[in-house]
Design an enzyme around this catalytic site. Sequence first.
Site, mmCIF file in Angstrom:
data_model
loop_
_atom_site.group_PDB
_atom_site.id
_atom_site.type_symbol
_atom_site.label_atom_id
_atom_site.label_comp_id
_atom_site.label_asym_id
_atom_site.label_seq_id
_atom_site.Cartn_x
_atom_site.Cartn_y
_atom_site.Cartn_z
ATOM 1 N N GLU A 81 77.407 -5.522 -16.638
ATOM 2 C CA GLU A 81 76.518 -4.376 -16.495
ATOM 3 C C GLU A 81 76.022 -4.002 -17.888
ATOM 4 O O GLU A 81 76.755 -3.410 -18.678
ATOM 5 C CB GLU A 81 77.248 -3.179 -15.871
ATOM 6 N N ASP A 117 81.936 -3.639 -15.414
ATOM 7 C CA ASP A 117 81.413 -2.281 -15.553
ATOM 8 C C ASP A 117 81.317 -1.892 -17.040
ATOM 9 O O ASP A 117 82.209 -2.217 -17.827
ATOM 10 C CB ASP A 117 82.375 -1.338 -14.808
ATOM 11 N N ASP A 175 74.367 3.600 -8.066
ATOM 12 C CA ASP A 175 74.058 4.418 -9.242
ATOM 13 C C ASP A 175 72.641 4.988 -9.240
ATOM 14 O O ASP A 175 72.276 5.725 -10.163
ATOM 15 C CB ASP A 175 74.220 3.585 -10.527
#
Lengths: 563, 563
Positions: free
Chosen positions: A358, A329, A425
């Site tokens: 990410e 992340d 998201d």
Amino acid sequence: MIKEAVYHRPKNEYAYAIDEKSVHIKLKTKKNDVQKVTLIFGDPYDFDSNQNSWISNSTDMWFNGSDDLHDYWIAKVTTKHRRLRYGFLLENPIQSIYYTERGFYKKAPSDASYYFCFPYINKVDIFSPPDWVSSTVWYQIFPERFANGNPSINPKNSLPWNSRRPSQKSYYGGDFQGIMDKLDYIASLGVTGLYLTPIFKAHSNHKYDTIDYMEIDPQFGDKDTFKKLVQKCHAKGIKVMLDAVFNHSGLYFPPFQDVIKNGDNSPYKDWFHLHNLPLKTDFLANYDTFGYVPTMPKLNTENKEVKAYLLNVAKYWIEEFDIDGWRLDVANEVDHAFWRDFRKVVKEAKPDAYILGEVWHDAMPWLLGDQFDAVMNYPLTTAITEYFTTNNINKAEFMNSVNKILNMYPETINSVQFNLLGSHDTARILTLSNSNKEKVKLQMLMQFTMPGTPCIYYGDEISMEGGEDPDCRRCMIWEEKKQDKEMLGFVKKIISLRKQFKVFRTNNNFAFLSPKDRNNIISFTKSIADQELLVVLNNSEFTEKFKLPNKYNQQKVLDLIME
Amino acid sequence: MIKEAVYHRPKNEYAYAIDEKSVHIKLKTKKNDVQKVTLIFGDPYDFDSNQNSWISNSTDMWFNGSDDLHDYWIAKVTTKHRRLRYGFLLENPIQSIYYTERGFYKKAPSDASYYFCFPYINKVDIFSPPDWVSSTVWYQIFPERFANGNPSINPKNSLPWNSRRPSQKSYYGGDFQGIMDKLDYIASLGVTGLYLTPIFKAHSNHKYDTIDYMEIDPQFGDKDTFKKLVQKCHAKGIKVMLDAVFNHSGLYFPPFQDVIKNGDNSPYKDWFHLHNLPLKTDFLANYDTFGYVPTMPKLNTENKEVKAYLLNVAKYWIEEFDIDGWRLDVANEVDHAFWRDFRKVVKEAKPDAYILGEVWHDAMPWLLGDQFDAVMNYPLTTAITEYFTTNNINKAEFMNSVNKILNMYPETINSVQFNLLGSHDTARILTLSNSNKEKVKLQMLMQFTMPGTPCIYYGDEISMEGGEDPDCRRCMIWEEKKQDKEMLGFVKKIISLRKQFKVFRTNNNFAFLSPKDRNNIISFTKSIADQELLVVLNNSEFTEKFKLPNKYNQQKVLDLIME
């Protein structure tokens, strides 16, 4: 020829080793400016003393597509002694010119030192992602919302399943037992990888604000349940990837609480980036945070204790639970030094673990072989969405974007890029497509015929709707009559096609057809050995005719979707 | 505007952190195509919800020179929260256009995600070379030829000092005692760093074919002598850098001899890259070598034992002898993974040790902060030689080259680049200059007014001559009457000027003057605070007039060389 637009530089996507003997060399030129590119190459130490000249070979470069401004060229070279010097001969009807590291020349320089240098192919530096990733199809699950298998561990005030649209704070009780109960369903899709958003003990329903990286969140189950889940997945040939939220902790992470309480006397005060004390955890947070979110204090991953702690976390869940990958992340806000050691620890614990970052922007600095295996391919997501749903870009712009994306990283990386149409998201793909299911299918087809490793966000396969977060995190629909069986069939079909035909998964000889046709049909081919894949996507409101290219006359042609 | 020629990419010389809050941003455009560039920048999370737009600032970019094809632009940005998104506004009289990661736009995109991304400045990733390097002046010694202080350890068949020109195999008995005896001389030059080519036990006179990395070659002395040498250097404020030949060993390295003898049964067979057995050590060498040199078998630096052995070597000579730097021979043919660990080991042993790679080509992949501090600046050597001696390039080409070189790496790296005019590997600068001492002085002035860390090859300061290797390795001349005292005075002067005036060592506001004048005068200025340095080099055969720029009227002007 516009020499100013010609670009090459070794040791990134323009020159990289693909095995112990071979490298890919790429070149960028102004669009439609160069007709032919020849690669000149050889061993730096091969010298012809009679001619007083370097000894070189040459090979044609393959036209590898163009974007709005540039053409791309590629060649594969096999070296004799793992060493390489090389340059380019650029030709158009008006001009022939040699391009080397030192610049442009009318005549090929005879001195090897003028040329570009790929000094030596050292095996350890070759980027080599896990074998299994490129043929994996992922299924992303947001555990709180997939299935509730054990109501006894529901969080307080949990709402009945799917009783109303989720808010930022709602709970429905999704858990590991629920996932296990639905594992036959998951396997029936044909997916071979499960990506779970965070599962560690945390404060929120999304669990991106970790409290304890060494514990399962009690609303999902315990370590035994998780171990069983991984085992059951593995028994079905399904890999499991977890979410590593190492950029920041949650507000209730005990070390952070300790700093709140003990300030200067806390042994954890260097675990974070404090500006001053005492800590203010409101919107004026006096410490580094993720974005401006005070409940997500940024971890000081340069601190030796923090680093040791997190690297141990990385190792623990692999060694004890046999997970197969980590999705990282906010990966680009953590230091490179941390990720380099992270890679060592992870690959030592499991050599074929998948490390997925990410990163929404250009991620080459993390993809040099020493950090990640791949990143989430948001540029592809954006291109597909903007062409097929929002109509922000037209057909030509879409093709430019795809070519740009395919030329953005080494092909070895393209083959394991994480291709997604949506996630926890983003708004759901069906909702973005104004509930037009045919549009969703086009986008999925695009996704499934690209190199990389495609991921389906739970529920997209049965046409679930959902706007921006938190609406995209609705409870999975399990009432069969509310599931879109037609979409489900389609998804199963493309998954199975992708698994059956290797040509779906490679990028060999990729080329768009008829780019100048005025219609809204996107068509492209790829081929390996005796298989060629022709993809035809009609992104218009109308039925359109597509003329099969002449080269297929008298060839065996299979219609994989319509038949 | 030629958009195709515009180039930027983060995390290399185009965008790099210079401290915990600031980054340098550079841009490349087609030469003479853009008149003004403005940097648009801001924190990615600063969002104006009324305007529905990212909040950004802007600053002018400084024109940072041009090469034959491109202009370069630079700006320094200080971030609020160590995070940065940015783009560029390019203007010329015809057009204004925004350049972002996603491409070119007529209007500035309001969405921060379109812009280039420097995600977060993590301290550990900031390239930070040792403080002392940029103000160091080096003196390179080839120990076999500098001074013979202890004839009792002369190699067999040593020739009398300077009795004849060196061959590939001659010995003269240079040693550590000799260097110590001449340390006052060395210090009198003003140099503050000593770079010694290899000193470990080896077979040849140049010692690049190591036999034992843990032993001093007996012809130079023993460990005690070396320790004393380092101590004496340090007492005089002189740092010591050794040569690490880790790419290959020598033929007589015992592990290699063991493989020759025991073949498949040798425990060292994976220490090298064997093709097959038994080994043939003639010109048909069946193992990887440096170049095609069978007496230099390439070491398998990926092998754990080899790596541990060499890293221990790196540590040992720092910890036991207090050396200050390592120059890495054939550095680019060794794997990156090795150098990453090498940096850790070296910097742990001595945080301000200097790590200098021998890389003749573009070395950015080794200069990202995780491997080397600098490389040998051969592109600068070449540019200077080709303009001042061989006349391969003209004035405009020289200026282009210098600008290209200055824009090739981050400024933080430029400030510690190892700038040399010659070495044991090249003909001597005086000989290359056809014995024209004035030309040598021009070149030295160029070298000493560039950012980086200049190095004098032993004997150049007294006008020694020497053609290509081995002729450039003649014995140092110690007979005073044969030394060029005038050149010696000049060298001392420029060393002292460089040490006295910081402006010699920086690159602040570097700009060439009068590039279009037809004469062969190179002039440029640099400035810091209240000092400006104007360098004027007349590379013609004639006396030329140079008009002092008007801006110096009524300013205090010092002629540093002629007065």
